[in-house]
Design a protein around this motif. Structure first.
Motif, PDB file in Angstrom:
ATOM      1  N   ASP A 350      36.370  43.309  51.180  1.00  0.00           N
ATOM      2  CA  ASP A 350      35.429  42.343  52.106  1.00  0.00           C
ATOM      3  C   ASP A 350      34.011  42.995  51.846  1.00  0.00           C
ATOM      4  OD1 ASP A 350      37.680  40.806  53.091  1.00  0.00           O
ATOM      5  OD2 ASP A 350      38.330  42.423  54.354  1.00  0.00           O
ATOM      6  N   TYR A 351      33.141  42.189  51.820  1.00  0.00           N
ATOM      7  CA  TYR A 351      31.670  42.527  51.702  1.00  0.00           C
ATOM      8  C   TYR A 351      30.796  41.946  52.714  1.00  0.00           C
ATOM      9  CZ  TYR A 351      33.543  43.549  46.843  1.00  0.00           C
ATOM     10  OH  TYR A 351      33.978  44.096  45.803  1.00  0.00           O
ATOM     11  N   ASP A 352      30.333  42.921  53.465  1.00  0.00           N
ATOM     12  CA  ASP A 352      29.388  42.238  54.735  1.00  0.00           C
ATOM     13  C   ASP A 352      27.918  43.129  54.307  1.00  0.00           C
ATOM     14  OD1 ASP A 352      28.067  41.071  56.650  1.00  0.00           O
ATOM     15  OD2 ASP A 352      29.203  42.403  58.290  1.00  0.00           O
ATOM     16  N   LEU A 353      27.369  42.645  53.500  1.00  0.00           N
ATOM     17  CA  LEU A 353      26.147  43.096  52.897  1.00  0.00           C
ATOM     18  C   LEU A 353      24.703  42.197  53.171  1.00  0.00           C
ATOM     19  CD1 LEU A 353      27.193  44.492  49.318  1.00  0.00           C
ATOM     20  CD2 LEU A 353      27.148  45.812  51.511  1.00  0.00           C
ATOM     21  N   ALA A 354      23.720  42.777  52.942  1.00  0.00           N
ATOM     22  CA  ALA A 354      22.403  41.844  53.527  1.00  0.00           C
ATOM     23  C   ALA A 354      22.166  40.452  52.296  1.00  0.00           C
ATOM     24  CB  ALA A 354      21.099  42.853  53.149  1.00  0.00           C
ATOM     25  N   TYR A 355      22.745  40.587  51.198  1.00  0.00           N
ATOM     26  CA  TYR A 355      22.584  39.647  50.414  1.00  0.00           C
ATOM     27  C   TYR A 355      24.081  39.104  49.789  1.00  0.00           C
ATOM     28  CZ  TYR A 355      23.964  43.530  47.309  1.00  0.00           C
ATOM     29  OH  TYR A 355      24.478  44.654  46.697  1.00  0.00           O
ATOM     30  N   ILE A 356      25.328  39.449  50.440  1.00  0.00           N
ATOM     31  CA  ILE A 356      26.581  39.110  50.131  1.00  0.00           C
ATOM     32  C   ILE A 356      27.316  38.881  51.391  1.00  0.00           C
ATOM     33  CG2 ILE A 356      28.871  39.708  48.868  1.00  0.00           C
ATOM     34  CD1 ILE A 356      27.018  40.935  46.805  1.00  0.00           C
ATOM     35  N   THR A 357      28.265  37.885  51.494  1.00  0.00           N
ATOM     36  CA  THR A 357      29.115  37.874  52.456  1.00  0.00           C
ATOM     37  C   THR A 357      30.202  37.168  51.672  1.00  0.00           C
ATOM     38  OG1 THR A 357      27.541  37.505  54.328  1.00  0.00           O
ATOM     39  CG2 THR A 357      29.997  36.803  54.744  1.00  0.00           C
ATOM     40  N   ARG A 358      31.334  37.883  51.579  1.00  0.00           N
ATOM     41  CA  ARG A 358      32.301  37.643  50.644  1.00  0.00           C
ATOM     42  C   ARG A 358      33.563  38.225  51.100  1.00  0.00           C
ATOM     43  NH1 ARG A 358      30.651  39.664  45.067  1.00  0.00           N
ATOM     44  NH2 ARG A 358      29.227  38.106  45.475  1.00  0.00           N
ATOM     45  N   ASN A 359      34.824  37.517  50.963  1.00  0.00           N
ATOM     46  CA  ASN A 359      36.181  38.125  51.072  1.00  0.00           C
ATOM     47  C   ASN A 359      36.968  37.765  49.889  1.00  0.00           C
ATOM     48  OD1 ASN A 359      38.939  37.628  51.968  1.00  0.00           O
ATOM     49  ND2 ASN A 359      38.308  38.809  53.739  1.00  0.00           N
ATOM     50  N   ASN A 360      37.519  38.668  49.488  1.00  0.00           N
ATOM     51  CA  ASN A 360      38.340  38.442  47.923  1.00  0.00           C
ATOM     52  C   ASN A 360      39.738  38.739  48.084  1.00  0.00           C
ATOM     53  OD1 ASN A 360      35.903  37.110  47.089  1.00  0.00           O
ATOM     54  ND2 ASN A 360      35.328  38.720  45.618  1.00  0.00           N
ATOM     55  N   THR A 361      40.827  38.430  47.346  1.00  0.00           N
ATOM     56  CA  THR A 361      41.905  39.035  47.317  1.00  0.00           C
ATOM     57  C   THR A 361      42.375  38.958  45.749  1.00  0.00           C
ATOM     58  OG1 THR A 361      42.530  38.582  49.540  1.00  0.00           O
ATOM     59  CG2 THR A 361      44.379  38.885  47.903  1.00  0.00           C
ATOM     60  N   GLN A 362      42.901  39.888  45.233  1.00  0.00           N
ATOM     61  CA  GLN A 362      43.382  39.692  43.832  1.00  0.00           C
ATOM     62  C   GLN A 362      44.911  40.243  43.655  1.00  0.00           C
ATOM     63  OE1 GLN A 362      42.040  42.594  40.377  1.00  0.00           O
ATOM     64  NE2 GLN A 362      40.926  40.638  39.828  1.00  0.00           N
ATOM     65  N   ARG A 363      45.704  39.514  43.130  1.00  0.00           N
ATOM     66  CA  ARG A 363      47.182  39.912  42.948  1.00  0.00           C
ATOM     67  C   ARG A 363      47.366  40.020  41.563  1.00  0.00           C
ATOM     68  NH1 ARG A 363      46.695  36.093  46.980  1.00  0.00           N
ATOM     69  NH2 ARG A 363      47.746  36.618  48.971  1.00  0.00           N
ATOM     70  N   LEU A 364      48.131  41.060  40.983  1.00  0.00           N
ATOM     71  CA  LEU A 364      48.404  40.955  39.803  1.00  0.00           C
ATOM     72  C   LEU A 364      49.821  41.593  39.580  1.00  0.00           C
ATOM     73  CD1 LEU A 364      46.035  42.833  37.002  1.00  0.00           C
ATOM     74  CD2 LEU A 364      48.298  43.471  36.998  1.00  0.00           C
TER      75      LEU A 364
END
Length: 645
Positions: A350-364
């Motif tokens: 989870d990214y809560d930055l000034a230039y990024i708001t993002r939530n990622n999940t990766q399954r391998l």
């Protein structure tokens, strides 16, 4: 491997081994001419380096102590052709020709066989592992796509931690330049003949070389382990806390004028990383042929920062399950060794930055098998394959506001031949596929018209010869590495993006020589050559940035009195184009030569060391990105004292 240790090295080896009494030093010296040694083959199976169709180097605890090194970065720098970069926030290691911004994604770092690499592009925290916890370091140069799959492209570094089997421990304190202070301690307790407890802790603080670059770093680890015949079990937990001020990049003029200054535009930049981890493993010897084992790992990291003057927070977690089966079948020509397993992982970021708001999940999900088969008593071959499937669930305010799923897969195959005409010589040939999937933050930072990045794929070809005598070793190897769809970040005035680059290839050769001149004197030299270029597109024929064509290392170790040992080394890094200069438009960044010196005193269970890094105070750039310079550390002195009980 292959040379007799000096007398002090023998004593160090005995002191550092909790399970061995001090009188083992005499027996160690007697057995020093033994050529073969057992390693964990990058965490998958036990074998002997000369019986593996690959380029493997082992650095043991005695060698680490003799060097006087105080961090794992000091230990690895210059070894096995590893090229070093540091933006004054943590070291990154490149193997076989990768730029600094791609090295962390193409060099796999393991600790006891589990991944230390993050699910995003952040480099693994190498210095989260204090030297007092390290038993040895295994370095495999070249691809290991079958054994480890994703990210095992340029090489694999496996850090083996101590697992004492008796009661004992150690304490260590040190102080040095830039107001650096450090304390480390570890203790092991044999509860009974089956159960053992191990704990270790460390604390480090210092101002570091540059202004506004101070750090406070602490770690703690506890492990409970059980062994009864063919059954082994362990559970461990650890915590790592690192707070560091960020000095930022300098212009070339600022770097030349005063390399210690900080970037004045962002005087409050800082990063605070906190990682908690839990790991458990079980191993069962089913019968004489079959060994079953499984590891379960979980790590959770919070990173709070002020970057470019803006507050931000990154939270990431990784859950892994790695079952495997190892079989050994005896034949008249030797043992057939088989390893098969699966790797499951789920990572969230989870990214809560000034230039990024993002939530990622990766399954391998991956499955692999590898077999080492003797054809004769001196000739064997290795063959194997792996299949991996990855799924990314992306939510990004800009690119994927409604969320999206990306699916990719990759496979790897391996074929190698190992020939030992005598116990002192070995020849090998090897071809190995490799791949890496885009990290969770790479997938969501692409050009608007690109929906997901393709997996990076490649193939490595290698040949080598080892000549090992009682007092000398010589290793020579040559390789070719071809890559397609290499995942890179490309900057432009309109804004940068991750993309699949044009094809590239890397030719390389290395030579490594060690000579035990007498029982008290040892010397060594190694040289590494890399020709790394693009082979397609607008940059066809251009040299890959931040890859030095020539690197080398030389060392001298002398026991000049009963308890005294002197260690000296020189590290050379050739000139290279700055990071991001794919078209080779700017002049190369200058080469540099560093000299390090250590004086060690050993008596009974005591060890004292005085080490000077960058003895001649060479001014050099440890990283350069798009014209931004990061200063390498100037002359640094460290005094260390330790006691083992």
């Amino acid at each position: 491997m292959g040379t007799q240790p000096t007398k002090i090295a023998v004593l160090l080896g005995a002191i550092l081994s909790v399970s061995a009494p001090l009188h083992a030093a005499e027996q160690t010296l007697h057995n020093a001419i033994e050529i073969d040694e057992t390693i964990t083959v990058i965490g998958r199976n036990e074998s002997t380096p000369l019986n593996i169709a690959a380029n493997v180097n082992v650095i043991d605890a005695a060698a680490i102590e003799m060097s006087g090194a105080t961090t794992l970065t000091d230990v690895l720098r210059g070894q096995s052709g590893i090229q070093f970069s540091d933006s004054n926030s943590g070291a990154v290691f490149a193997m076989r020709g990768f730029s600094a911004d791609q090295a962390a994604n193409n060099t796999l770092i393991l600790i006891d066989g589990r991944r230390l690499n993050n699910i995003d592009i952040a480099a693994p925290s190498i210095n989260s592992i204090p030297l007092n916890q390290i038993e040895r370091v295994e370095i495999l140069s070249g691809s290991a796509g079958v054994l480890y799959g994703d990210q095992a492209v340029g090489g694999v570094i496996n850090i083996i931690t101590k697992a004492p089997n008796s009661t004992g421990g150690s304490v260590q304190v040190s102080a040095g330049s830039f107001d650096t202070y450090e304390g480390q301690g570890d203790v092991s307790v044999a509860i009974n003949d089956k159960w053992r407890l191990y704990a270790a802790a460390s604390y480090n603080q210092g101002d570091n070389y540059r202004d506004h670059n101070a750090n406070q770093t602490a770690s703690i680890l506890g492990r409970l382990q059980y062994q009864d015949g063919g059954d082994r079990f362990f559970v461990e937990t650890s915590y790592y806390d690192n707070e560091r001020e960020l000095a930022g990049a300098l212009t070339k003029e600022q770097f030349d004028d005063n390399p210690r200054q900080a970037n004045l535009f962002y005087p409050d930049d800082i990063q605070h990383e906190m990682t908690s981890a839990v790991r458990a493993g079980y191993q069962h010897q089913l019968n004489r042929q079959w060994l079953l084992s499984a590891d379960l790992n979980y790590a959770d990291t919070d990173v709070n920062s002020i970057s470019w003057g803006n507050e931000g927070k990154i939270t990431r977690s990784l859950l892994e399950f790695n079952p495997k089966a190892v079989a050994t079948f005896s034949t008249e020509n030797g043992d057939i060794n088989l390893v098969a397993g699966a790797d499951f992982s789920k990572g969230k970021a989870d990214y809560d930055l000034a230039y990024i708001t993002r939530n990622n999940t990766q399954r391998l999900l991956s499955a692999y098998v590898q077999a080492d088969v003797p054809l004769t008593q001196s000739l064997s071959y290795v063959v194997g394959g792996r299949y991996s499937d990855v799924q990314d669930d992306l939510t990004d305010v800009v690119l994927y506001p409604e969320g999206d799923k990306l699916d990719n897969s990759a496979s790897a195959f391996e074929l190698g031949i190992n020939y030992r005409p005598s116990k002192s010589q070995r020849f090998y040939l090897r071809a190995d596929d490799n791949f890496r999937f885009a990290k969770v933050d790479e997938q969501a930072y692409t050009l608007p018209e690109v929906k997901g990045l393709n997996p990076q794929t490649g193939r490595s070809y290698e040949a080598g010869w080892d000549w090992t005598l009682s007092r000398q070793t010589l290793r020579i190897s040559a390789y070719r590495l071809d890559l397609e769809d290499e995942i890179v970040y490309v900057w432009s005035p309109e804004g940068g993006a991750n993309m699949n680059a044009d094809a590239s290839r890397r030719y390389g050769a290395s030579a490594d020589w060690d000579w035990q001149i007498t029982t008290s004197t040892q010397v060594g030299l190694e040289y590494h050559y890399i020709d790394a270029k693009y082979t397609e597109g607008a940059n066809d024929g251009k040299v890959l940035p931040w890859v030095a064509e020539h690197t080398g290392r030389g060392y001298l170790s002398v026991d000049f009195a009963q308890h005294w040992q002197l260690f000296a080394e020189g590290l050379y890094t050739g000139s290279r184009y700055e990071g991001g200069d794919n078209g080779n438009y700017n002049p190369k960044v200058e080469s540099y030569l560093l000299a390090n010196l250590a004086l060690n005193y050993t008596r009974d269970a005591w060890l004292a060391s005085l080490r000077v890094d960058n003895l001649f105070d060479e001014q050099y750039a440890s990283a350069v990105y798009y014209g931004g310079y990061y200063s390498g550390t100037g002359r640094a002195v460290r005094l260390t004292a330790s006691y083992r009980f």
